[in-house]
Design a protein around this motif. Structure first.
Motif, short mmCIF file in Angstrom:
data_model
loop_
_atom_site.label_atom_id
_atom_site.label_comp_id
_atom_site.label_asym_id
_atom_site.label_seq_id
_atom_site.Cartn_x
_atom_site.Cartn_y
_atom_site.Cartn_z
N GLY A 20 0.77 -1.23 0.00
CA GLY A 20 0.00 0.00 0.00
C GLY A 20 0.80 1.28 0.00
N ARG A 21 2.07 1.24 -0.31
CA ARG A 21 2.89 2.46 -0.40
C ARG A 21 2.58 3.12 -1.72
NH1 ARG A 21 6.76 3.37 3.51
NH2 ARG A 21 6.37 5.41 2.62
N ARG A 22 1.90 4.26 -1.65
CA ARG A 22 1.45 4.93 -2.87
C ARG A 22 2.13 6.28 -3.01
NH1 ARG A 22 -4.71 3.60 -3.83
NH2 ARG A 22 -4.50 5.60 -4.87
N LEU A 23 2.32 6.66 -4.27
CA LEU A 23 2.94 7.95 -4.56
C LEU A 23 1.93 9.08 -4.46
CD1 LEU A 23 5.18 6.94 -7.59
CD2 LEU A 23 5.92 7.49 -5.27
N ALA A 24 2.35 10.19 -3.93
CA ALA A 24 1.51 11.37 -3.82
C ALA A 24 1.79 12.34 -4.98
CB ALA A 24 1.77 12.09 -2.50
N ALA A 25 2.89 12.13 -5.69
CA ALA A 25 3.29 13.02 -6.79
C ALA A 25 3.86 12.19 -7.93
CB ALA A 25 4.35 14.00 -6.29
N ALA A 26 3.86 12.77 -9.11
CA ALA A 26 4.46 12.11 -10.26
C ALA A 26 5.98 12.05 -10.07
CB ALA A 26 4.12 12.84 -11.55
N VAL A 27 6.58 10.94 -10.46
CA VAL A 27 8.01 10.73 -10.30
C VAL A 27 8.58 10.25 -11.64
CG1 VAL A 27 9.79 9.40 -9.10
CG2 VAL A 27 7.76 10.15 -7.86
N HIS A 28 9.66 10.86 -12.08
CA HIS A 28 10.38 10.44 -13.28
C HIS A 28 11.63 9.71 -12.80
CE1 HIS A 28 8.18 13.09 -16.18
NE2 HIS A 28 7.81 13.60 -15.01
N ILE A 29 11.82 8.48 -13.27
CA ILE A 29 12.92 7.67 -12.76
C ILE A 29 13.36 6.69 -13.84
CG2 ILE A 29 11.52 5.80 -11.78
CD1 ILE A 29 13.30 6.17 -9.23
N GLU A 30 14.56 6.15 -13.69
CA GLU A 30 15.07 5.12 -14.59
C GLU A 30 14.96 3.78 -13.87
OE1 GLU A 30 19.45 4.26 -15.91
OE2 GLU A 30 18.65 5.89 -17.11
N GLU A 56 2.80 7.90 -11.93
CA GLU A 56 1.76 8.88 -11.62
C GLU A 56 1.36 8.82 -10.15
OE1 GLU A 56 0.62 11.11 -13.81
OE2 GLU A 56 1.94 10.31 -15.36
N PRO A 57 0.77 9.90 -9.61
CA PRO A 57 0.27 9.86 -8.23
C PRO A 57 -0.72 8.70 -8.08
CG PRO A 57 0.21 12.10 -9.08
CD PRO A 57 0.57 11.21 -10.24
N GLY A 58 -0.64 8.01 -6.95
CA GLY A 58 -1.50 6.87 -6.69
C GLY A 58 -0.88 5.55 -7.09
N THR A 59 0.24 5.58 -7.82
CA THR A 59 0.93 4.36 -8.24
C THR A 59 1.58 3.70 -7.04
OG1 THR A 59 1.42 5.34 -10.39
CG2 THR A 59 2.78 3.48 -9.74
N GLU A 60 1.58 2.38 -7.02
CA GLU A 60 2.28 1.60 -6.00
C GLU A 60 3.44 0.90 -6.69
OE1 GLU A 60 -0.23 -0.98 -3.68
OE2 GLU A 60 -1.82 0.51 -3.59
N PRO A 61 4.63 1.54 -6.73
CA PRO A 61 5.76 0.96 -7.47
C PRO A 61 6.32 -0.28 -6.81
CG PRO A 61 6.46 2.94 -6.33
CD PRO A 61 4.98 2.82 -6.13
N GLU A 62 6.94 -1.16 -7.63
CA GLU A 62 7.57 -2.36 -7.09
C GLU A 62 8.75 -1.94 -6.22
OE1 GLU A 62 10.28 -3.64 -10.85
OE2 GLU A 62 8.12 -3.95 -11.07
N ALA A 63 9.18 -2.83 -5.33
CA ALA A 63 10.18 -2.52 -4.31
C ALA A 63 11.48 -1.98 -4.89
CB ALA A 63 10.47 -3.75 -3.46
N GLU A 64 11.99 -2.59 -5.97
CA GLU A 64 13.27 -2.13 -6.51
C GLU A 64 13.18 -0.72 -7.09
OE1 GLU A 64 12.81 -4.72 -10.63
OE2 GLU A 64 14.45 -5.14 -9.26
N VAL A 65 12.00 -0.33 -7.57
CA VAL A 65 11.79 1.03 -8.06
C VAL A 65 11.54 1.97 -6.88
CG1 VAL A 65 10.29 2.51 -9.45
CG2 VAL A 65 10.96 0.25 -10.31
#
Length: 96
Positions: A3-13, A24-33
């Motif tokens: 349930g760790r969700r982003l509050a803001a858009a993030v640009h990453i490699e 995008e906000p609301g995304t729950e990225p995988e652990a390595e990301v």
């Protein structure tokens, strides 16, 4: 994921594929990301996820390959001293 969700858009490699990602906000990225997102303001709860919390793995047991240490550079040789004759021809007269 827990349930760790982003509050803001993030640009990453992406750490494995090197693909550019826009999360995008609301995304729950995988652990390595998620481990690469180090700004607490990017997360809904304002706190950084911990590696153990996200993956269940011990951070000391990294899957990163171990690389050999880089050898120290060899110093360049000292320049050859100029001959006295060459040194005298370069001196300027200061007599008035």
């Amino acid at each position: 994921m827990g349930g760790r969700r982003l509050a803001a858009a993030v640009h990453i490699e992406h750490p494995v594929s090197r693909e550019r990602l826009v999360l995008e906000p609301g995304t729950e990225p995988e652990a390595e990301v998620a481990a690469l997102i180090t700004n607490p303001a990017a997360w809904e709860d304002g706190e950084l996820p911990t590696f153990e919390e996200e993956s269940g793995k011990d951070p000391e047991q990294s899957e990163e390959p171990v690389t050999a240490p880089v050898p120290e550079p060899v110093p360049e040789p000292e320049p050859e001293p100029e001959s006295e004759a060459a040194g005298r021809s370069r001196k300027r007269s200061t007599a008035v």
